[in-house]
Design an enzyme around this catalytic site. Structure first.
Site, short mmCIF file in Angstrom:
data_model
loop_
_atom_site.label_atom_id
_atom_site.label_comp_id
_atom_site.label_asym_id
_atom_site.label_seq_id
_atom_site.Cartn_x
_atom_site.Cartn_y
_atom_site.Cartn_z
N SER A 106 0.84 -1.12 -0.03
CA SER A 106 0.07 -0.06 0.08
C SER A 106 1.01 1.10 -0.06
O SER A 106 2.07 1.20 0.57
CB SER A 106 -1.02 0.01 1.34
OG SER A 106 -1.49 1.08 1.32
N TYR A 142 -1.65 -0.26 10.42
CA TYR A 142 -1.72 -0.73 9.16
C TYR A 142 -0.54 -0.24 8.57
O TYR A 142 0.02 -0.92 7.48
CB TYR A 142 -2.95 0.06 8.48
CG TYR A 142 -3.20 -0.41 7.00
CD1 TYR A 142 -3.73 -1.61 6.56
CD2 TYR A 142 -2.88 0.63 5.93
CE1 TYR A 142 -3.83 -1.87 5.26
CE2 TYR A 142 -3.12 0.52 4.73
CZ TYR A 142 -3.56 -0.85 4.30
OH TYR A 142 -3.55 -1.02 2.93
#
Length: 261
Positions: free
Chosen positions: A149, A166
């Site tokens: 990501s 995350y």
């Protein structure tokens, strides 16, 4: 020397896609299947997997499924066993399963940190280890595609998202990709990662609502967020012979976000 069409052809290849029942994982499965690969999808919910299988079969794609929780060691072992049983071997492994959690770093629950880390990096490692050791290394061939990501390439702007676990987990995916590429290249295995920006999905719904799609798009050079086709080309490059001399690379598919933010 193959033609360009032959280089991207996946006829006769097999692929295991985690988190493949919806969103980015289903988009990836479509891309691989449209080029001829036999697909096995995995996620936690059998109902969603059945719907995804029906969707792919309507497109003429050979697709099976295995319900498993990629955060649990026992499920990862079973997933590897069943995938190898169904496919015979795994040529392409797409590690797409992931989770996020929003909380200020100073108040981030430890159990939520562990949940994100267990799925996003520990489970990814364990499944890759299983498939690599049992299928790719013995056959001296493999394509590992990790879903990272842009959150793993940088921090978040102030007053935007509080996703420290995350971001950290995806940063780990980035360097896991590089480290494994260095180790497994001698076996004819390539290991690369795609780093998506904002795409509509169940996981990003809250962030898109919080930040606003129009505001997010306005800050990007291409003035839009990702759609249902934007990951397909990158996936095929890393999964096919077109990318056979590419390994250890992280490709951001983010509308230019990582270039300017």
């Amino acid at each position: 020397m193959g033609t360009l069409k032959q280089l991207f052809d996946l006829s006769g290849k097999t692929a295991l896609v985690t988190g493949g029942s919806r969103g980015l994982g289903l988009q990836v499965a479509e891309a691989l299947g449209e080029q001829g690969a036999r697909i096995v999808l995995s996620s936690r919910k059998a109902g969603e997997l059945q719907e995804a299988q029906a969707h792919l079969k309507a497109l003429g794609i050979d697709a099976g499924w295995i319900a498993a929780d990629a955060a649990l060691d026992t499920d990862i072992q079973r997933l590897a066993d069943e995938a190898l049983s169904k496919l015979g071997h795994v040529d392409i492994l797409v590690n797409n399963a992931g989770a996020t959690w929003g909380a200020p770093a100073e108040d981030h629950p430890v159990d939520a940190w562990d949940k994100v880390m267990n799925l996003n990096i520990r489970g990814l490692f364990l499944l890759t280890q299983q498939i690599g050791k049992r299928s790719m290394i013995p056959r001296r061939y493999g394509r590992v595609v990790n879903m990272a990501s842009i959150a793993g390439l940088r921090g978040n702007p102030p007053d935007s998202l509080n996703t420290v676990a995350y971001n950290t987990s995806k940063g780990a995916v980035v360097n896991f990709t590089r480290a494994l590429a260095g180790e497994w290249g001698k076996y004819g295995i390539t290991v690369n990662a795609i780093a998506p920006g904002f795409f509509p999905s169940k996981m990003t719904r809250g962030a898109l609502e919080h930040l606003g799609v129009e505001k997010l798009a306005a800050d990007l050079p291409l003035r839009r967020i990702g759609d249902d086709e934007d990951l397909k080309g990158a996936t095929l490059l890393f999964a096919s012979d077109a990318g056979k001399h590419i390994t250890g690379q992280i490709l951001a598919v983010d509308g230019g976000a990582s270039a300017v933010l």
